[in-house]
Scaffold this active site. Structure first.
Site, short mmCIF file in Angstrom:
data_model
loop_
_atom_site.label_atom_id
_atom_site.label_comp_id
_atom_site.label_asym_id
_atom_site.label_seq_id
_atom_site.Cartn_x
_atom_site.Cartn_y
_atom_site.Cartn_z
N LYS A 202 0.86 -1.19 0.00
CA LYS A 202 0.00 0.00 0.00
C LYS A 202 0.90 1.24 0.00
O LYS A 202 1.76 1.40 0.86
CB LYS A 202 -0.89 -0.01 1.25
CG LYS A 202 -1.62 1.30 1.56
CD LYS A 202 -2.89 1.48 0.78
CE LYS A 202 -3.67 2.72 1.26
NZ LYS A 202 -4.27 2.54 2.59
N ASP A 336 -13.08 1.51 3.67
CA ASP A 336 -12.23 2.24 4.61
C ASP A 336 -12.75 2.08 6.04
O ASP A 336 -12.55 2.95 6.89
CB ASP A 336 -12.12 3.72 4.26
CG ASP A 336 -10.70 4.26 4.42
OD1 ASP A 336 -9.83 3.51 4.91
OD2 ASP A 336 -10.45 5.43 4.08
#
Length: 416
Positions: A202, A336
């Site tokens: 990420k 998220d």
């Protein structure tokens, strides 16, 4: 088998726990995950895998799904199981180990909503993943990024004007430091993450909403740093996901060869065309800014700068995703979660529909498309022979996303 809610499988008896037994989910309509309309079919399961889908199947144990729709286990491609809200003081006052215990409840809440697989986009280390795999805690299958890589002054830099450094994730032996600068540091850190067990890298190619010292429209990391990141990941056979909100950062990420753009709040036409040409996925996380706004309105002590950014981007975000949907950019579901409460994952589905996705396409984005994105399509994301028996039984209309959570009757992760 994991059943997160009492359901029609209750009382199926000891045969369900016998690996040699054959269990049949019968009488329901099956949404296979491809986007095709649900059709009446039985699903036969043995040793935790689907062995047949069709009519008139028999088995040692039957699960009555009459009046229900059988879905593949849902997949959320962007969660943070180690985060429980973005209120800074709460984060500061919790002991380091507290987040690991909180993650137990976060994982359970996620599974209970029919999400049987997640890609943790930063925070969960190999120990969290192994704890789920070994049955120490109940939760969805995990693919992990471990740490989120950002530049000095970027989205992962915890420096505050007081001079105090408050990282979102404190580095430890299984979670490398997230701040890197220059190609050499990038190469070393990606290798450290691979060593630590990361399934995906990420990286932040733009600023963000919940980081008070940067702007989501500004690009972060140079082409040389990004090229090293994607090259090292490719050498290890894994993908790169990019936190990318501003158009420039999105384009830099796509040029570098990332697998997915996360958020995509300020997409422009050029960025959309680039994503289409490269086959880059968009993981919208449309619900995330709404969670920040709702928490602030409820009295959470969140930075005024962060709240202002969330209010500014919410509508822009929806419009950007709508343009991407209309253009045909591949979409995978992500929320998220952690920025907002865990267990509210299904809110994202209705927002995706409002962005212009057809209901069947929304469910496909949360099943087969998500499985392709994270590299598990050979085992998950569709109801077909050979796949793992991750199944969700829902009553009512499976396309009524506002009511979907209340309509869940049973969740199975590896039904036996």
């Amino acid at each position: 088998m994991t059943a997160s809610t009492p359901g029609p499988a209750s009382g199926a008896g000891s045969a369900r726990n016998d690996p040699a037994s054959r269990l049949v989910v019968t009488g329901g309509d099956v949404f296979d995950g491809t986007g095709a309309p649900p059709r009446r079919a039985d699903v036969a399961v043995q040793e935790g895998r689907i062995v047949a889908v069709g009519s008139g199947l028999d088995g040692d144990v039957a699960v009555d799904a009459t009046g229900m729709t059988v879905l593949p286990g849902l997949i959320d491609c962007h969660v943070h199981v180690m985060i429980s809200g973005v209120e800074l003081m709460a984060h500061l006052e919790r002991p380091f180990s507290y987040a690991f215990y909180a993650a137990i409840g976060n994982l359970a809440a996620t599974l209970d909503r029919g999400v049987t697989t997640v890609r943790d986009a930063g925070g969960a280390d190999l120990g969290v993943k192994k704890a789920v795999e070994d049955g120490l805690v109940e939760g969805p299958r995990l693919r992990t990024a471990v740490s989120i890589l950002g530049q000095t002054g970027g989205h992962t830099d915890g420096w505050h004007p007081s001079g105090i450094d408050v990282p979102l994730f404190v580095p430890h032996p299984g979670r490398p430091d997230p701040v890197v600068d220059g190609p050499d540091e990038m190469r070393r850190r990606v290798r450290q993450l691979i060593r630590a067990g990361a399934d995906v890298i990420k990286i932040c190619t733009s600023g963000g909403v919940v980081s008070p010292r940067d702007d989501p429209r500004h690009p972060q990391f140079g082409p040389d740093e990004l090229a090293v990141c994607t090259a090292e990941a490719a050498a290890a056979g894994i993908f790169v996901m990019a936190h990318a909100q501003g158009a420039a950062g999105i384009k830099n990420a796509v040029r570098a060869g990332v697998r997915s753009v996360e958020h995509g709040m300020y997409l422009d036409d050029e960025a959309i065309e680039m994503m289409l040409e490269a086959g880059t996925f968009l993981v919208p996380t449309l619900v995330a800014p709404h969670w920040v706004i709702e928490a602030a309105d409820a009295g959470a002590a969140i930075s005024e700068v962060v709240v202002a950014k969330a209010r500014e981007v919410a509508q822009i975000h929806q419009e950007s995703v709508s343009r991407a949907v209309a253009a045909g950019v591949p979409i995978a579901m992500g929320t998220d979660s952690g920025v907002g409460p865990h267990g509210q994952n299904l809110r994202e589905l209705e927002l995706m529909r409002r962005a212009g996705m057809q209901p069947a396409a929304v469910l496909a984005a949360a099943t087969s498309a998500a499985a392709r994105l994270i590299g598990v399509a050979d085992e998950l994301g569709t109801v077909e022979p050979g796949n793992r028996a991750d199944l969700v039984l829902v009553g009512g209309d499976p396309y009524d996303f506002a009511a979907l959570e209340a309509n869940i009757r049973a969740v199975y992760k590896g039904l036996l």
